[in-house]
Design a protein around this motif. Structure first.
Motif, PDB file in Angstrom:
ATOM      1  N   ARG A 250    -113.510  70.457 -42.854  1.00  0.00           N
ATOM      2  CA  ARG A 250    -112.552  71.564 -42.963  1.00  0.00           C
ATOM      3  C   ARG A 250    -111.532  71.529 -41.832  1.00  0.00           C
ATOM      4  NH1 ARG A 250    -116.020  76.914 -43.637  1.00  0.00           N
ATOM      5  NH2 ARG A 250    -113.915  77.807 -43.484  1.00  0.00           N
ATOM      6  N   LEU A 251    -111.831  70.775 -40.775  1.00  0.00           N
ATOM      7  CA  LEU A 251    -110.852  70.603 -39.705  1.00  0.00           C
ATOM      8  C   LEU A 251    -109.722  69.708 -40.209  1.00  0.00           C
ATOM      9  CD1 LEU A 251    -113.247  69.994 -36.677  1.00  0.00           C
ATOM     10  CD2 LEU A 251    -111.971  72.073 -37.201  1.00  0.00           C
ATOM     11  N   PRO A 252    -108.480  70.169 -40.180  1.00  0.00           N
ATOM     12  CA  PRO A 252    -107.379  69.392 -40.781  1.00  0.00           C
ATOM     13  C   PRO A 252    -107.242  67.983 -40.212  1.00  0.00           C
ATOM     14  CG  PRO A 252    -106.656  71.617 -40.243  1.00  0.00           C
ATOM     15  CD  PRO A 252    -108.008  71.457 -39.634  1.00  0.00           C
ATOM     16  N   GLY A 253    -107.324  67.862 -38.879  1.00  0.00           N
ATOM     17  CA  GLY A 253    -107.150  66.543 -38.283  1.00  0.00           C
ATOM     18  C   GLY A 253    -108.221  65.569 -38.715  1.00  0.00           C
ATOM     19  N   LEU A 254    -109.479  66.012 -38.731  1.00  0.00           N
ATOM     20  CA  LEU A 254    -110.573  65.136 -39.135  1.00  0.00           C
ATOM     21  C   LEU A 254    -110.481  64.799 -40.611  1.00  0.00           C
ATOM     22  CD1 LEU A 254    -113.162  63.762 -38.065  1.00  0.00           C
ATOM     23  CD2 LEU A 254    -114.422  65.731 -38.945  1.00  0.00           C
ATOM     24  N   ARG A 255    -110.089  65.770 -41.426  1.00  0.00           N
ATOM     25  CA  ARG A 255    -109.965  65.523 -42.863  1.00  0.00           C
ATOM     26  C   ARG A 255    -108.900  64.452 -43.132  1.00  0.00           C
ATOM     27  NH1 ARG A 255    -109.565  70.465 -44.287  1.00  0.00           N
ATOM     28  NH2 ARG A 255    -107.287  70.622 -44.392  1.00  0.00           N
ATOM     29  N   ARG A 256    -107.771  64.534 -42.450  1.00  0.00           N
ATOM     30  CA  ARG A 256    -106.714  63.534 -42.654  1.00  0.00           C
ATOM     31  C   ARG A 256    -107.177  62.143 -42.224  1.00  0.00           C
ATOM     32  NH1 ARG A 256    -103.292  67.785 -40.625  1.00  0.00           N
ATOM     33  NH2 ARG A 256    -103.389  66.854 -38.529  1.00  0.00           N
ATOM     34  N   LEU A 257    -107.847  62.075 -41.070  1.00  0.00           N
ATOM     35  CA  LEU A 257    -108.312  60.780 -40.587  1.00  0.00           C
ATOM     36  C   LEU A 257    -109.345  60.167 -41.527  1.00  0.00           C
ATOM     37  CD1 LEU A 257    -108.713  61.135 -36.707  1.00  0.00           C
ATOM     38  CD2 LEU A 257    -107.311  59.466 -37.937  1.00  0.00           C
ATOM     39  N   THR A 258    -110.269  60.985 -42.004  1.00  0.00           N
ATOM     40  CA  THR A 258    -111.301  60.473 -42.905  1.00  0.00           C
ATOM     41  C   THR A 258    -110.684  59.962 -44.201  1.00  0.00           C
ATOM     42  OG1 THR A 258    -112.882  62.072 -41.986  1.00  0.00           O
ATOM     43  CG2 THR A 258    -113.465  61.022 -44.067  1.00  0.00           C
ATOM     44  N   LEU A 259    -109.745  60.720 -44.752  1.00  0.00           N
ATOM     45  CA  LEU A 259    -109.087  60.299 -45.984  1.00  0.00           C
ATOM     46  C   LEU A 259    -108.372  58.962 -45.783  1.00  0.00           C
ATOM     47  CD1 LEU A 259    -108.099  60.791 -48.866  1.00  0.00           C
ATOM     48  CD2 LEU A 259    -106.219  62.152 -47.918  1.00  0.00           C
ATOM     49  N   CYS A 260    -107.664  58.828 -44.677  1.00  0.00           N
ATOM     50  CA  CYS A 260    -106.937  57.583 -44.418  1.00  0.00           C
ATOM     51  C   CYS A 260    -107.892  56.421 -44.173  1.00  0.00           C
ATOM     52  CB  CYS A 260    -106.004  57.757 -43.226  1.00  0.00           C
ATOM     53  SG  CYS A 260    -104.634  58.883 -43.546  1.00  0.00           S
ATOM     54  N   ALA A 261    -108.982  56.668 -43.438  1.00  0.00           N
ATOM     55  CA  ALA A 261    -109.955  55.605 -43.184  1.00  0.00           C
ATOM     56  C   ALA A 261    -110.582  55.109 -44.492  1.00  0.00           C
ATOM     57  CB  ALA A 261    -111.040  56.104 -42.231  1.00  0.00           C
ATOM     58  N   VAL A 262    -110.859  56.036 -45.419  1.00  0.00           N
ATOM     59  CA  VAL A 262    -111.439  55.646 -46.709  1.00  0.00           C
ATOM     60  C   VAL A 262    -110.418  54.884 -47.543  1.00  0.00           C
ATOM     61  CG1 VAL A 262    -112.318  56.542 -48.893  1.00  0.00           C
ATOM     62  CG2 VAL A 262    -113.147  57.491 -46.735  1.00  0.00           C
ATOM     63  N   LEU A 263    -109.179  55.387 -47.635  1.00  0.00           N
ATOM     64  CA  LEU A 263    -108.143  54.718 -48.421  1.00  0.00           C
ATOM     65  C   LEU A 263    -107.903  53.299 -47.935  1.00  0.00           C
ATOM     66  CD1 LEU A 263    -105.384  57.433 -49.000  1.00  0.00           C
ATOM     67  CD2 LEU A 263    -106.774  56.283 -50.741  1.00  0.00           C
ATOM     68  N   LEU A 264    -107.748  53.150 -46.628  1.00  0.00           N
ATOM     69  CA  LEU A 264    -107.462  51.831 -46.078  1.00  0.00           C
ATOM     70  C   LEU A 264    -108.692  50.924 -46.144  1.00  0.00           C
ATOM     71  CD1 LEU A 264    -105.322  53.037 -43.059  1.00  0.00           C
ATOM     72  CD2 LEU A 264    -104.490  51.870 -45.100  1.00  0.00           C
TER      73      LEU A 264
END
Length: 452
Positions: A250-264
């Motif tokens: 739910r933390l915006p910064g962590l959510r963005r990083l996790t999404l990008c790490a999974v996509l890449l």
């Protein structure tokens, strides 16, 4: 380095304070805890890579396991290790009776499990039993990764986390370089034929025995030279619950990083497939194939520290994305008409630079986005997402290779990676976390989401 001491002042410590728990440091200096953890990783990697260097030959030619069976065994265990990482991250954030987080204790259990597995290889001679030993070893690796990275982040000034992770990854990679070379020397000194030649197994036993001693040394260094307390241990008197750990996204910064790490991660071709393409596309002699990982590791070792420091200056998100751009250049070179040893070296340098610009940098960026009292769980979430995505990519790429061939599969992967880099750049566009990291300040946690 110094002998660890659990004694600590009970005065409250501000999150990501400028002075680490170990005491005042010179500006830009690497904390002793980071150097100690880097030494532990170096020694442990020597031990593990000694076994990794000979295990495929031992299993395939000595015990008759098929390549498909070995690949499936390795893949399942890597996936299991990624899932165990979540448990390790959550358990390490729990607090002991003295109020300190259990990062060191959980890391010690992880390193200890791996150390115990080494001598067992001297006594198990069947594929199921060896598979069970390797599974326990990967469990130890999964348990220790998140708490180790949490200790690095908590011991380091926020403005220098990229450099600190770069130093650790460089030391870790030095162990990855020395492990296969040590195994080669041990086999040479042991003498006698190997199982691949239909002879006795004492050459492998010598490797397993030396690896056991080296692994025990790594655990000893951890217990003696890594402090029990890190900066932020006294931030909260309440231990985060499992629900708190699972709702960190739910933390915006962590959510963005996790999404990008999974996509890449879904579009990052595994090392094994990349090396096969290098050997086949660039006309590399088969005899030199085992040296390809050393080329990547050497470039990683060379660039990890300077690129980590660069991430501290220009922003960790930017360098993380730029690292994937470097990987795209490597894919393009592989698909180009260039051939021969110079092209091989260029691809390996780009491959190692990619790891130097992304591995420790992602951990440093994650540390900026997670409260100190849940640092282990946050690092585990991002690391697990990336590891599972890369495992899925390996399965998809293998299927695509079988359908259209290696070069065409790489072309499709390169195109998908380019699109994901653009998508990740859009997701990470909000610049507050990057600016905060560059200025040495932690990312602010929204009040409504601080305790989900």
């Amino acid at each position: 380095m110094y002998v660890a001491d659990s004694r600590s002042s009970k005065a409250p410590v501000a999150p990501d304070a400028a002075v680490p728990a170990a005491g005042p440091l010179r500006r830009g200096a690497v904390p002793g805890a980071v150097v100690a953890l880097g030494t532990v990783s170096l020694v442990t990697d020597i031990s593990s890579e000694m076994v990794t260097a000979v295990l495929p030959l031992y299993l395939l030619t000595g015990l008759g396991l098929s390549p498909l069976g070995f690949g499936l065994l390795d893949g399942i265990q890597n996936g299991f290790s990624a899932l165990v990482r979540l448990a390790g991250g959550h358990l390490s954030d729990r607090r002991g009776r003295d109020g300190a987080a259990r990062h060191k204790a959980v890391a010690a259990v992880g390193y200890g499990l791996s150390a115990l597995c080494r001598p067992l290889l001297l006594f198990v001679h069947t594929v199921p039993l060896i598979g069970a030993v390797i599974a326990v070893d990967r469990t130890g690796k999964g348990l220790r990764t998140a708490p180790r990275d949490a200790m690095i982040s908590l011991a380091t000034e926020p403005a220098h986390r990229g450099r600190a992770f770069g130093v650790h990854r460089a030391m870790d990679t030095a162990g990855a370089l020395l492990g296969p070379l040590t195994a080669f020397l041990v086999l040479r000194l042991a003498g006698g034929p190997l199982l691949a030649d239909g002879g006795e197994r004492h050459g492998y036993d010598a490797v397993f025995a030396v690896s056991s001693c080296v692994a025990a040394l790594g655990v000893l260094i951890l217990l003696l030279f890594v402090p029990n307390r890190q900066q932020g241990d006294d931030l909260s008197t309440s231990a985060p619950s499992l629900r708190d750990s699972l709702t960190l996204l739910r933390l915006p910064g962590l959510r963005r990083l996790t999404l990008c790490a999974v996509l890449l991660g879904l579009t990052t071709v595994s090392d094994s497939f990349l090396y096969l393409l290098v050997q086949r596309r660039l006309d590399l002699p088969v005899g030199l194939f085992p040296l390809l990982p050393l080329g990547t590791a050497a470039a990683f070792l060379l660039f990890a520290v300077p690129l980590g420091a660069l991430a501290d200056r220009i922003g960790r998100h930017r360098l993380f994305l730029a690292g994937h751009g470097v990987l795209l250049l490597g894919y393009g070179l592989l698909l180009s008409p260039l051939r021969g040893l110079p092209a091989v070296l260029c691809v390996l340098v780009l491959h190692g630079t990619f790891y130097a610009a992304t591995d420790g940098v992602l951990a440093a960026a994650t540390a900026d986005a997670v409260p100190a009292e849940q640092r282990g769980a946050g690092l585990a979430l991002v690391g697990t997402g990336q590891a599972l995505a890369r495992f899925a990519c390996s399965l998809l790429f293998g299927a695509l290779w079988g359908a259209v061939g290696g070069p065409a599969a790489l072309g499709w992967s390169a195109g998908a990676l380019a699109l994901c880099v653009l998508g990740a750049a859009a997701v990470l566009r909000p610049s507050e976390p990057v600016a905060a990291a560059a200025a040495g300040k932690p990312e602010p946690v929204p009040a409504a989401e601080e305790n989900p």
